[in-house]
Motif scaffolding. Structure first.
Motif, PDB file in Angstrom:
ATOM      1  N   ARG A   1       0.814  -1.218   0.000  1.00  0.00           N
ATOM      2  CA  ARG A   1       0.000   0.000   0.000  1.00  0.00           C
ATOM      3  C   ARG A   1       0.846   1.267   0.000  1.00  0.00           C
TER       4      ARG A   1
ATOM      5  N   GLY B   1       0.060   8.086   4.405  1.00  0.00           N
ATOM      6  CA  GLY B   1      -0.853   7.789   5.501  1.00  0.00           C
ATOM      7  C   GLY B   1      -1.595   6.467   5.383  1.00  0.00           C
ATOM      8  N   LEU B   2      -1.288   5.664   4.338  1.00  0.00           N
ATOM      9  CA  LEU B   2      -1.971   4.375   4.231  1.00  0.00           C
ATOM     10  C   LEU B   2      -1.348   3.381   5.204  1.00  0.00           C
TER      11      LEU B   2
HETATM   12  N1  LIG Z   1       6.889   0.445   9.568  1.00  0.00           N
HETATM   13  C1  LIG Z   1       6.490   0.304   8.307  1.00  0.00           C
HETATM   14  N2  LIG Z   1       6.686  -0.849   7.641  1.00  0.00           N
HETATM   15  C2  LIG Z   1       6.266  -0.957   6.364  1.00  0.00           C
HETATM   16  N3  LIG Z   1       5.653  -0.007   5.671  1.00  0.00           N
HETATM   17  C3  LIG Z   1       5.428   1.157   6.280  1.00  0.00           C
HETATM   18  C4  LIG Z   1       5.836   1.371   7.636  1.00  0.00           C
HETATM   19  N4  LIG Z   1       5.471   2.623   7.986  1.00  0.00           N
HETATM   20  C5  LIG Z   1       4.865   3.172   6.904  1.00  0.00           C
HETATM   21  N5  LIG Z   1       4.831   2.307   5.879  1.00  0.00           N
HETATM   22  C6  LIG Z   1       4.310   2.606   4.528  1.00  0.00           C
HETATM   23  O1  LIG Z   1       5.103   3.661   3.994  1.00  0.00           O
HETATM   24  C7  LIG Z   1       4.324   4.641   3.324  1.00  0.00           C
HETATM   25  C8  LIG Z   1       4.514   5.999   3.977  1.00  0.00           C
HETATM   26  O2  LIG Z   1       4.000   5.980   5.303  1.00  0.00           O
HETATM   27  P1  LIG Z   1       3.473   7.296   6.035  1.00  0.00           P
HETATM   28  O3  LIG Z   1       3.050   6.891   7.376  1.00  0.00           O
HETATM   29  O4  LIG Z   1       2.488   8.015   5.173  1.00  0.00           O
HETATM   30  O5  LIG Z   1       4.829   8.156   6.094  1.00  0.00           O
HETATM   31  P2  LIG Z   1       5.036   9.647   6.625  1.00  0.00           P
HETATM   32  O6  LIG Z   1       3.829  10.007   7.423  1.00  0.00           O
HETATM   33  O7  LIG Z   1       6.284   9.597   7.429  1.00  0.00           O
HETATM   34  O8  LIG Z   1       5.200  10.502   5.400  1.00  0.00           O
HETATM   35  C9  LIG Z   1       2.885   4.123   3.367  1.00  0.00           C
HETATM   36  O9  LIG Z   1       2.645   3.482   2.151  1.00  0.00           O
HETATM   37  C10 LIG Z   1       2.886   3.136   4.526  1.00  0.00           C
HETATM   38  O10 LIG Z   1       1.943   2.112   4.321  1.00  0.00           O
END
Ligand SMILES: Nc1ncnc2c1ncn2[C@@H]1O[C@H](COP(=O)(O)OP(=O)(O)O)[C@@H](O)[C@H]1O
Ligand SMILES: [Mg+2]
Length: 393
Positions: free
Chosen positions: A19, A23-24
């Motif tokens: 995904r 924020g997904l």
């Molecule tokens: N710990 C994790 N392990 C795997 N995938 C992650 C993890 N944290 C976030 N993701 C994925 O990475 C992407 C970015 O996450 P997000 O939370 O939106 O980042 P940020 O808020 O720091 O910009 C999304 O697609 C999310 O599903």
């Protein structure tokens, strides 16, 4: 070749577990045990009426801050906390939105949490307080006379409300938490109000927690709002995932749907992603869609990088780049070769003073930050390479 493979694909794209996207929630949230444990501990101790420092987590874009914050908010809800999740916004309209929604969100959180609990009794009092507080917040409602419970001063009213809710929650062995994403974009007045309220709550040992995530400049923002913010929160940097966590982020979701990676395929993707969760999701999604067999090979991984990179170049990167003006872009192009502000200025044949407003607007837009005095850096990992690609044509 890619199209040909896609047609022959055995992998159902509808089952694709990855995904990529801001924020997904990822199919597998890996590598964040330290923060999850810390929060778990805080929740357990709150139940025993010990109030710990709330957490502030900062990091680059796409590193997984929102996903982690939502995970922690979910844990708080499971513990029947009164929880509000909100997000800072940069535009003036956004500032008004945050204020307007806050009262409503607190109200909704109270209603949710009072269902079938002893808190029902205290609800009417709190409800009145929240609506008075909404008058302080909402510019549209100011034509009504403020109710006596609210002073109309943001910091005083936030503090009163927060402490009132926290002490009701405490009687119920619960807590009150506000989860704030993009916290660096909360307007200074509201930010100070939250910090002051957090400070008072700690002095009174009341279970109120501001849990925040934001860009790398967030800790500095907090301490310039109130100098004691430095000691008020437990800070951590959310960085890229280590090798093991990166491998798990790729392999575990695939395995759940009956697919596997050869070790060299998984390692190739991990290496190319530098451990950045956004990139891992994008490459994982690509390899799933293009592989012709349930075992993903090194050749698949190489193709996945090409496809994934094209996706990033069409989404993740331009989402920032397109918001920049001509002057801001020129500044960022210069940044691809220089990290010191003085050398950026030199390469543009300008003085630092001439560039200070461009630099500031890039900071305000959340595109760059100041890692240390006299330096600038991108908030988006891989941005310099993207700019090279985008400006090469
Ligand atoms: N710990 C994790 N392990 C795997 N995938 C992650 C993890 N944290 C976030 N993701 C994925 O990475 C992407 C970015 O996450 P997000 O939370 O939106 O980042 P940020 O808020 O720091 O910009 C999304 O697609 C999310 O599903
Ligand atoms: Mg985010």
């Amino acid at each position: 070749m890619t199209l040909y493979k896609a047609i022959l694909s055995y992998m159902d794209p509808g089952l694709n577990p990855y995904r990529p996207g801001a924020g997904l929630q990822p199919p597998e949230l890996t590598g964040r045990d330290a923060q999850i444990k810390e929060f778990d501990f805080l929740v357990i101790r709150a139940k025993h009426r010990t109030v710990d420092r709330p957490m502030v987590m900062s990091g680059l874009r796409g590193v997984g801050k929102t996903a982690l914050l939502n995970k922690l908010a979910g844990m708080a809800e499971q513990a029947h906390w009164i929880t509000v999740v909100t997000e800072g916004q940069t535009t003036n309209q956004g500032v008004a939105n945050v204020r307007r929604r806050l009262g409503a969100e607190i109200n909704a959180a109270l209603l949710r949490s009072s269902m079938g609990s002893r808190m029902k009794a205290g609800m009417r009092k709190l409800g009145a307080l929240v609506s008075a507080f909404s008058l302080t917040l909402g510019p549209t409602e100011l034509s009504f006379a403020p109710k006596p419970a609210a002073t109309g001063l943001l910091d005083v009213d936030v503090e009163t409300l927060v402490l009132e809710i926290a002490s009701s929650a405490r009687e119920d062995e619960r807590a009150f938490a506000i989860f704030i994403d993009e916290m660096q974009d909360i307007e200074p007045e509201l930010l100070s109000a939250f910090i002051v309220a957090q400070h008072r709550a700690q002095q009174k040992e009341l279970p109120f927690y501001v849990i925040g995530t934001g860009l790398p400049n967030l800790p500095t923002k907090l301490s310039s709002a109130r100098s004691y913010a430095e000691r008020l929160f437990s800070y951590s940097v959310i960085g890229p995932l280590d090798r093991q966590a990166s491998l798990e982020a790729l392999v575990l979701p695939a395995e759940r749907f009956g697919a596997t990676y050869t070790l060299e395929a998984a390692e190739f993707l991990v290496e190319a992603s530098n451990g950045y969760p956004y990139f891992l999701q994008e490459y994982g999604k690509a390899i799933w869609d293009l592989a012709s067999d349930r075992t993903f090979t090194l050749a698949d991984a190489k193709n996945a990088i090409v496809v994934g990179q094209a996706q990033l170049d069409a989404g993740f990167f331009p989402a920032r780049w397109d918001r920049a003006s001509e002057k801001e872009r020129a500044y960022m192009v210069a940044m691809t070769k220089n990290k010191r502000t003085a050398s950026v200025a030199a390469s543009l044949a300008k003085t630092m003073a001439e560039l200070s407003s461009v630099r500031q607007s890039l900071i305000n837009k959340g595109l760059i930050y100041v890692p240390q005095r006299g330096e600038v850096a991108f908030t988006v990992p891989g941005m310099a390479d993207f700019i090279d690609r985008a400006t090469a044509q």
